[in-house]
Scaffold this active site. Sequence first.
Site, PDB file in Angstrom:
ATOM      1  N   LEU A  33      -6.835  48.978   9.384  1.00  0.00           N
ATOM      2  CA  LEU A  33      -6.468  49.297  10.770  1.00  0.00           C
ATOM      3  C   LEU A  33      -7.667  49.501  11.682  1.00  0.00           C
ATOM      4  CD1 LEU A  33      -3.585  51.859  10.084  1.00  0.00           C
ATOM      5  CD2 LEU A  33      -3.433  49.364  10.330  1.00  0.00           C
ATOM      6  N   HIS A  34      -7.476  49.084  12.917  1.00  0.00           N
ATOM      7  CA  HIS A  34      -8.462  49.337  13.962  1.00  0.00           C
ATOM      8  C   HIS A  34      -7.700  49.817  15.205  1.00  0.00           C
ATOM      9  CE1 HIS A  34      -7.059  45.528  15.518  1.00  0.00           C
ATOM     10  NE2 HIS A  34      -7.478  44.883  14.443  1.00  0.00           N
ATOM     11  N   GLY A  36      -6.795  48.440  17.776  1.00  0.00           N
ATOM     12  CA  GLY A  36      -5.737  47.534  18.241  1.00  0.00           C
ATOM     13  C   GLY A  36      -4.408  47.890  17.584  1.00  0.00           C
ATOM     14  N   HIS A  37      -4.424  48.085  16.267  1.00  0.00           N
ATOM     15  CA  HIS A  37      -3.183  48.452  15.562  1.00  0.00           C
ATOM     16  C   HIS A  37      -2.663  49.795  16.071  1.00  0.00           C
ATOM     17  CE1 HIS A  37      -5.234  45.982  12.296  1.00  0.00           C
ATOM     18  NE2 HIS A  37      -4.084  45.357  12.440  1.00  0.00           N
ATOM     19  N   LYS A 150      -3.074  39.677  21.010  1.00  0.00           N
ATOM     20  CA  LYS A 150      -4.224  39.004  20.393  1.00  0.00           C
ATOM     21  C   LYS A 150      -3.743  37.783  19.596  1.00  0.00           C
ATOM     22  CE  LYS A 150      -7.999  38.682  17.729  1.00  0.00           C
ATOM     23  NZ  LYS A 150      -7.323  38.626  16.451  1.00  0.00           N
ATOM     24  N   GLN A 154       1.724  33.888  17.551  1.00  0.00           N
ATOM     25  CA  GLN A 154       2.630  34.646  16.683  1.00  0.00           C
ATOM     26  C   GLN A 154       3.675  35.398  17.516  1.00  0.00           C
ATOM     27  OE1 GLN A 154       1.467  36.960  13.033  1.00  0.00           O
ATOM     28  NE2 GLN A 154       1.413  38.650  14.471  1.00  0.00           N
ATOM     29  N   SER A 186     -10.310  42.792  15.654  1.00  0.00           N
ATOM     30  CA  SER A 186      -9.656  42.037  14.588  1.00  0.00           C
ATOM     31  C   SER A 186     -10.154  42.593  13.272  1.00  0.00           C
ATOM     32  CB  SER A 186     -10.041  40.552  14.687  1.00  0.00           C
ATOM     33  OG  SER A 186      -9.785  39.899  13.461  1.00  0.00           O
ATOM     34  N   SER A 187      -9.280  42.665  12.279  1.00  0.00           N
ATOM     35  CA  SER A 187      -9.720  43.137  10.961  1.00  0.00           C
ATOM     36  C   SER A 187     -10.779  42.200  10.401  1.00  0.00           C
ATOM     37  CB  SER A 187      -8.537  43.204   9.995  1.00  0.00           C
ATOM     38  OG  SER A 187      -7.543  44.043  10.530  1.00  0.00           O
ATOM     39  N   ARG A 188     -10.779  40.941  10.852  1.00  0.00           N
ATOM     40  CA  ARG A 188     -11.734  39.956  10.327  1.00  0.00           C
ATOM     41  C   ARG A 188     -13.128  40.115  10.940  1.00  0.00           C
ATOM     42  NH1 ARG A 188      -6.829  36.442  10.059  1.00  0.00           N
ATOM     43  NH2 ARG A 188      -6.611  35.869   7.860  1.00  0.00           N
TER      44      ARG A 188
HETATM   45  O1  PAF Z   1      -0.236  39.943  12.616  1.00  0.00           O
HETATM   46  C1  PAF Z   1      -0.256  40.255  11.414  1.00  0.00           C
HETATM   47  O2  PAF Z   1      -1.003  41.144  10.981  1.00  0.00           O
HETATM   48  C2  PAF Z   1       0.659  39.517  10.452  1.00  0.00           C
HETATM   49  O3  PAF Z   1       0.753  38.181  10.771  1.00  0.00           O
HETATM   50  C3  PAF Z   1       2.038  40.169  10.316  1.00  0.00           C
HETATM   51  C4  PAF Z   1       2.810  40.113  11.621  1.00  0.00           C
HETATM   52  C5  PAF Z   1       1.899  41.609   9.871  1.00  0.00           C
HETATM   53  C6  PAF Z   1       2.865  39.417   9.261  1.00  0.00           C
HETATM   54  O4  PAF Z   1       2.268  39.455   8.021  1.00  0.00           O
END
Ligand code: PAF
Length: 282
Positions: A33-34, A36-37, A150, A154, A186-188
């Site tokens: 988590l960061h 953003g989450h 972000k 999706q 971003s976690s990345r």
């Molecule tokens: O955005 C994400 O972190 C993922 O794509 C999600 C929505 C948790 C689905 O695995």
Amino acid sequence: MEVIRGISRMREFVQEQKLSGKRIGLVPTMGYLHAGHLSLVREALKSCDVVVMSIFVNPLQFGVGEDFEDYPRDLTRDSELAEQAGVAAIFAPAVSEMYPSGGYYSYVDVEKTTEGLCGRSRPGHFRGVTTVVTKLFNIVQPDVAVFGQKDAQQAVVIQRMVRDLNLPLQIVVAPIIREADGLALSSRNVYLNPAEREAALVLYRSLNQAEQLVTAGERNAKVLQETIEKQIKEEPLARIDYIEVVRAEDLQPSEVLQGRTLIALAVFFGQTRLIDNRIVEV
Ligand code: PAF
């Protein structure tokens, strides 16, 4: 805060909350988590009494050679952050709980909106996302689910899926959270070395430049695309995956900007693929 591993306990928890009249918010994540989450949790708390956060690195949405194995994981740290943010329960199932061995045969596919952008570069990715998100919706049965802007594509794909399949919940899309210098969280980002981290700022700069052009009256998508491309190509550590200018509503290409338009980028810095985007309104 409870950390729940099993689907049946997750269902029980939600039932208990619903029986006492609580509105449930779901924040689906892959953890690490960061801020953003945590902003998604705050968003969920605006309209819900109880927030469930799922933390599940979903193998189905990673392609061959992508970073499923290496994806950063730290449930202890995530639990502390989630609890501080006001999450009531974390749902962190094992892969075997979500996809039991012995065969998994059911998938959710959303067409059209998954064809371009990340869907083109990551075949099967959105099928993995929509399948796991549908499973999470079925398990948690939230009133509201919050996703980040972000991951712009999706968010559109999930909104489409909810509409098309008449899923009984509301989707909220929360704004992108950035570092002080503009890098989208971003976690990345943890994969980036210092030089790549610096180079990655070109994403924010090029989106700003594109937005300024639109504000100044530019309506030609190709001009925007080429301007961004030129700026990113000046950065030696950047390798472009895509630069797209599409209608924000359905992600279809728009040669001449009209209404809400999404400018979306995916660019590699070393092995790390980062995405970023901007919505412009004309
Ligand atoms: O955005 C994400 O972190 C993922 O794509 C999600 C929505 C948790 C689905 O695995």
